[in-house]
Design a protein around this motif. Structure first.
Motif, PDB file in Angstrom:
ATOM      1  N   ARG A  15       1.675   6.864  -0.762  1.00  0.00           N
ATOM      2  CA  ARG A  15       0.501   5.986  -0.776  1.00  0.00           C
ATOM      3  C   ARG A  15       0.271   5.554  -2.204  1.00  0.00           C
ATOM      4  O   ARG A  15       0.057   6.382  -3.098  1.00  0.00           O
ATOM      5  CB  ARG A  15      -0.725   6.731  -0.238  1.00  0.00           C
ATOM      6  CG  ARG A  15      -2.029   5.974  -0.378  1.00  0.00           C
ATOM      7  CD  ARG A  15      -2.107   4.861   0.661  1.00  0.00           C
ATOM      8  NE  ARG A  15      -3.443   4.358   0.788  1.00  0.00           N
ATOM      9  CZ  ARG A  15      -3.791   3.113   0.443  1.00  0.00           C
ATOM     10  NH1 ARG A  15      -2.899   2.280  -0.024  1.00  0.00           N
ATOM     11  NH2 ARG A  15      -5.032   2.717   0.584  1.00  0.00           N
ATOM     12  N   VAL A  16       0.361   4.251  -2.480  1.00  0.00           N
ATOM     13  CA  VAL A  16       0.206   3.729  -3.831  1.00  0.00           C
ATOM     14  C   VAL A  16      -1.265   3.802  -4.233  1.00  0.00           C
ATOM     15  O   VAL A  16      -2.139   3.320  -3.516  1.00  0.00           O
ATOM     16  CB  VAL A  16       0.733   2.279  -3.927  1.00  0.00           C
ATOM     17  CG1 VAL A  16       0.453   1.688  -5.300  1.00  0.00           C
ATOM     18  CG2 VAL A  16       2.219   2.243  -3.599  1.00  0.00           C
ATOM     19  N   VAL A  67       4.603   1.645 -14.493  1.00  0.00           N
ATOM     20  CA  VAL A  67       4.235   2.912 -13.843  1.00  0.00           C
ATOM     21  C   VAL A  67       3.537   2.636 -12.515  1.00  0.00           C
ATOM     22  O   VAL A  67       2.592   1.855 -12.450  1.00  0.00           O
ATOM     23  CB  VAL A  67       3.300   3.775 -14.722  1.00  0.00           C
ATOM     24  CG1 VAL A  67       2.943   5.083 -14.020  1.00  0.00           C
ATOM     25  CG2 VAL A  67       3.914   4.058 -16.083  1.00  0.00           C
ATOM     26  N   ILE A  68       4.038   3.306 -11.470  1.00  0.00           N
ATOM     27  CA  ILE A  68       3.369   3.277 -10.165  1.00  0.00           C
ATOM     28  C   ILE A  68       2.942   4.709  -9.881  1.00  0.00           C
ATOM     29  O   ILE A  68       3.758   5.621  -9.904  1.00  0.00           O
ATOM     30  CB  ILE A  68       4.332   2.813  -9.050  1.00  0.00           C
ATOM     31  CG1 ILE A  68       4.870   1.407  -9.346  1.00  0.00           C
ATOM     32  CG2 ILE A  68       3.637   2.862  -7.686  1.00  0.00           C
ATOM     33  CD1 ILE A  68       6.028   0.997  -8.452  1.00  0.00           C
ATOM     34  N   ARG A  69       1.660   4.938  -9.637  1.00  0.00           N
ATOM     35  CA  ARG A  69       1.166   6.275  -9.288  1.00  0.00           C
ATOM     36  C   ARG A  69       0.921   6.314  -7.791  1.00  0.00           C
ATOM     37  O   ARG A  69       0.307   5.411  -7.221  1.00  0.00           O
ATOM     38  CB  ARG A  69      -0.122   6.602 -10.022  1.00  0.00           C
ATOM     39  CG  ARG A  69      -0.675   7.949  -9.559  1.00  0.00           C
ATOM     40  CD  ARG A  69      -1.574   8.582 -10.544  1.00  0.00           C
ATOM     41  NE  ARG A  69      -0.769   9.193 -11.584  1.00  0.00           N
ATOM     42  CZ  ARG A  69      -1.267   9.957 -12.534  1.00  0.00           C
ATOM     43  NH1 ARG A  69      -2.544  10.196 -12.576  1.00  0.00           N
ATOM     44  NH2 ARG A  69      -0.485  10.489 -13.451  1.00  0.00           N
ATOM     45  N   ALA A  70       1.428   7.385  -7.149  1.00  0.00           N
ATOM     46  CA  ALA A  70       1.329   7.475  -5.693  1.00  0.00           C
ATOM     47  C   ALA A  70       1.166   8.923  -5.243  1.00  0.00           C
ATOM     48  O   ALA A  70       1.438   9.857  -5.999  1.00  0.00           O
ATOM     49  CB  ALA A  70       2.572   6.853  -5.063  1.00  0.00           C
ATOM     50  N   LYS A 100       0.816  -1.219   0.000  1.00  0.00           N
ATOM     51  CA  LYS A 100       0.000   0.000   0.000  1.00  0.00           C
ATOM     52  C   LYS A 100       0.847   1.266   0.000  1.00  0.00           C
ATOM     53  O   LYS A 100       0.356   2.343  -0.330  1.00  0.00           O
ATOM     54  CB  LYS A 100      -0.937   0.006   1.201  1.00  0.00           C
ATOM     55  CG  LYS A 100      -1.970  -1.103   1.127  1.00  0.00           C
ATOM     56  CD  LYS A 100      -2.882  -1.083   2.330  1.00  0.00           C
ATOM     57  CE  LYS A 100      -3.871  -2.232   2.208  1.00  0.00           C
ATOM     58  NZ  LYS A 100      -4.753  -2.318   3.356  1.00  0.00           N
ATOM     59  N   TYR A 101       2.121   1.149   0.371  1.00  0.00           N
ATOM     60  CA  TYR A 101       3.005   2.317   0.455  1.00  0.00           C
ATOM     61  C   TYR A 101       4.375   1.998  -0.125  1.00  0.00           C
ATOM     62  O   TYR A 101       4.804   0.837  -0.130  1.00  0.00           O
ATOM     63  CB  TYR A 101       3.199   2.754   1.910  1.00  0.00           C
ATOM     64  CG  TYR A 101       1.982   3.394   2.502  1.00  0.00           C
ATOM     65  CD1 TYR A 101       1.802   4.774   2.439  1.00  0.00           C
ATOM     66  CD2 TYR A 101       0.999   2.622   3.110  1.00  0.00           C
ATOM     67  CE1 TYR A 101       0.671   5.366   2.980  1.00  0.00           C
ATOM     68  CE2 TYR A 101      -0.138   3.217   3.645  1.00  0.00           C
ATOM     69  CZ  TYR A 101      -0.292   4.578   3.584  1.00  0.00           C
ATOM     70  OH  TYR A 101      -1.416   5.166   4.101  1.00  0.00           O
ATOM     71  N   ILE A 102       5.071   3.039  -0.559  1.00  0.00           N
ATOM     72  CA  ILE A 102       6.489   2.977  -0.892  1.00  0.00           C
ATOM     73  C   ILE A 102       7.168   3.971   0.037  1.00  0.00           C
ATOM     74  O   ILE A 102       6.748   5.126   0.134  1.00  0.00           O
ATOM     75  CB  ILE A 102       6.756   3.348  -2.360  1.00  0.00           C
ATOM     76  CG1 ILE A 102       6.101   2.322  -3.286  1.00  0.00           C
ATOM     77  CG2 ILE A 102       8.269   3.447  -2.615  1.00  0.00           C
ATOM     78  CD1 ILE A 102       6.162   2.695  -4.756  1.00  0.00           C
ATOM     79  N   ILE A 103       8.186   3.502   0.738  1.00  0.00           N
ATOM     80  CA  ILE A 103       8.944   4.360   1.646  1.00  0.00           C
ATOM     81  C   ILE A 103      10.257   4.714   0.951  1.00  0.00           C
ATOM     82  O   ILE A 103      10.983   3.840   0.493  1.00  0.00           O
ATOM     83  CB  ILE A 103       9.239   3.656   2.987  1.00  0.00           C
ATOM     84  CG1 ILE A 103       7.962   3.083   3.607  1.00  0.00           C
ATOM     85  CG2 ILE A 103       9.975   4.600   3.936  1.00  0.00           C
ATOM     86  CD1 ILE A 103       6.920   4.098   3.968  1.00  0.00           C
TER      87      ILE A 103
END
Length: 162
Positions: A77-78, A85-88, A59-62
């Motif tokens: 927050r993903v 592509v990852i949108r956050a 759910k998150y990328i740190i």
């Protein structure tokens, strides 16, 4: 998620695919973003690498710079994940786009070992300078350096791709 936002995410992903920015083996998961990264214009190489890790069940990328302390740590927050592509959204983001909405960020995979950042309000082909993966050289089974085997200390990091 609103239909407009879903449509924008789909159009952004389609534009990236059309422009050929997604590598042939782009991953639809987020695994590719994990690791240590350096900016292409960073003269110190991997000594001040940015660490990305997927957290809280995806759910998150740190994002953090351990050499610079906790002041340079961000939590994303993903929102969506499509191949390459990852949108956050950055937790606590205060910047707004022209329409007053919180800025969203895309992690755009350029190759297996590089990506760039793109803001949601930029042109679909707009992107920051690329970041390149750093390989961590560590001790193998017998204490011998692996992943390069160049005899350097195991804690040394070296850039990939440039």
């Amino acid at each position: 998620m609103s239909p407009i936002r879903i449509r924008w995410t789909f159009l952004a992903a389609l534009a990236v695919l059309a422009l050929g920015a997604v590598p042939a083996r782009a991953q639809s998961s987020m695994e590719w973003i994990e690791g240590e990264w350096r900016w292409g214009n960073n003269e110190t190489g991997c000594d001040s690498a940015q660490i990305m890790r997927v957290a809280y069940g995806g759910k998150y990328i740190i994002s953090s710079y351990p050499d610079q302390g906790s002041r340079d740590s961000s939590e994303y927050r993903v929102l969506t994940v499509v191949p390459g592509v990852i949108r956050a959204r950055i937790t606590g983001e205060t910047r707004k786009d022209a329409e007053g909405r919180a800025v969203l960020w895309d992690f755009v995979q350029l190759s297996e070992d590089s990506f760039c950042w793109r803001r949601s309000d930029w042109d679909p082909d707009g992107c920051t300078q690329p970041l390149y993966r750093c390989i961590v050289i560590g001790p193998g089974r017998d204490g011998v350096a692996v992943n390069g085997g160049d005899g350097e200390p195991w804690s040394r990091r070296r850039p990939v791709g440039r």
